[in-house]
Design a protein around this motif. Structure first.
Motif, PDB file in Angstrom:
ATOM      1  N   GLY A  55       0.824  -1.184  -0.008  1.00 13.46           N
ATOM      2  CA  GLY A  55       0.104   0.008   0.054  1.00 13.46           C
ATOM      3  C   GLY A  55       0.858   1.275  -0.117  1.00 13.46           C
ATOM      4  N   GLN A  73      -3.893   3.978   1.177  1.00 15.48           N
ATOM      5  CA  GLN A  73      -4.643   3.050   0.409  1.00 15.48           C
ATOM      6  C   GLN A  73      -3.759   1.684   0.253  1.00 15.48           C
ATOM      7  OE1 GLN A  73      -5.385   4.559  -3.320  1.00 15.48           O
ATOM      8  NE2 GLN A  73      -6.315   6.436  -2.552  1.00 15.48           N
ATOM      9  N   GLN A  75      -4.459  -3.028  -0.700  1.00 16.70           N
ATOM     10  CA  GLN A  75      -5.089  -3.899  -1.008  1.00 16.70           C
ATOM     11  C   GLN A  75      -5.402  -4.805   0.334  1.00 16.70           C
ATOM     12  OE1 GLN A  75      -7.274  -4.839  -3.703  1.00 16.70           O
ATOM     13  NE2 GLN A  75      -7.014  -2.787  -4.390  1.00 16.70           N
ATOM     14  N   GLN A  80     -10.007  -3.146  -1.775  1.00 10.70           N
ATOM     15  CA  GLN A  80      -9.372  -1.851  -1.694  1.00 10.70           C
ATOM     16  C   GLN A  80      -9.565  -1.488  -0.210  1.00 10.70           C
ATOM     17  OE1 GLN A  80      -7.549  -0.237  -3.597  1.00 10.70           O
ATOM     18  NE2 GLN A  80      -7.869   1.781  -2.768  1.00 10.70           N
ATOM     19  N   HIS A  81      -8.500  -1.079   0.434  1.00  3.96           N
ATOM     20  CA  HIS A  81      -8.824  -0.310   1.751  1.00  3.96           C
ATOM     21  C   HIS A  81      -8.364   1.067   1.771  1.00  3.96           C
ATOM     22  CE1 HIS A  81      -8.404  -0.111   6.071  1.00  3.96           C
ATOM     23  NE2 HIS A  81      -7.209   0.269   6.318  1.00  3.96           N
ATOM     24  N   ILE A  82      -8.946   2.160   2.143  1.00  2.00           N
ATOM     25  CA  ILE A  82      -8.932   3.480   2.323  1.00  2.00           C
ATOM     26  C   ILE A  82      -8.957   3.766   3.682  1.00  2.00           C
ATOM     27  CG2 ILE A  82      -9.398   5.859   1.236  1.00  2.00           C
ATOM     28  CD1 ILE A  82     -10.554   4.397  -1.217  1.00  2.00           C
TER      29      ILE A  82
END
Length: 184
Positions: A55, A73, A75, A80-82
């Motif tokens: 990330g 950000q 994965q 998807q991780h924000i």
């Protein structure tokens, strides 16, 4: 008359301007974290197996020295991780304070803590929901290995009340200064 009104407004505003707080050494220390960072995440997946993903974190001080603002950000488990965070120093509490929200949780995590005597290890703690929704203590320990490598370990209490690491992120700085406050 207009000149008198303007002068009165200026005179009344001066005491307020004189009371504007100045950044402390603790606020200035936050500048060490600015930049674009590549992130390597190590965690346990839903099957209990070790997993790794990549990330990036952008850390800025767009409001001056008081606050560090993060945008993360990655994965994680194919999703998807924000995440968005803020970190500052509360001179009343004499502690660093932080907030965190992300796309994998509906909850706000609020933590506070201090650096150790070496100034290289920041330990933050705060209450947040556990896997079953019951509040548990979360710990975020960030170790400054050198100016371009930081390691963050997030842990939470397990059912026996012992801290159990959940996530380790190794940050490697790609770009140092991405925003400068005028005059600094």
């Amino acid at each position: 008359m207009k000149l008198l009104s303007s002068l009165t407004s200026l005179i009344l505003a001066l005491p307020i301007a004189a009371q504007i707080p100045q950044p402390t050494a603790e606020h200035v220390k936050l500048a060490e974290f600015t930049g674009i960072w590549d992130a390597t995440l190590n965690y346990t997946d839903t099957d209990g197996k070790p997993a790794q993903s990549k990330g990036a974190m952008i850390r800025k001080q767009p409001m001056g020295s008081f606050w560090l603002v993060d945008k993360f950000q990655a994965q994680i488990m194919g999703m998807q991780h924000i995440g968005l965070g803020t970190t500052g120093f509360d001179p009343v509490k004499k502690k660093y304070v932080s907030t965190w929200v992300d796309s994998m949780s509906p909850n706000l995590l609020v933590t506070e803590g201090t650096f150790d005597k070496s100034g290289k290890v920041l330990t933050m703690t705060g209450m947040g929901p556990g896997p079953d929704g019951t509040p548990i203590e979360h710990r975020v320990i960030t170790t400054i290995k050198n100016k371009d490598t930081h390691v963050m370990v997030m842990s939470a209490d397990n059912p026996k009340g012992r801290a159990q690491p959940k996530l380790t992120i190794t940050y490697k700085r790609r770009v140092k200064a991405i925003d400068k406050v005028p005059g600094k």
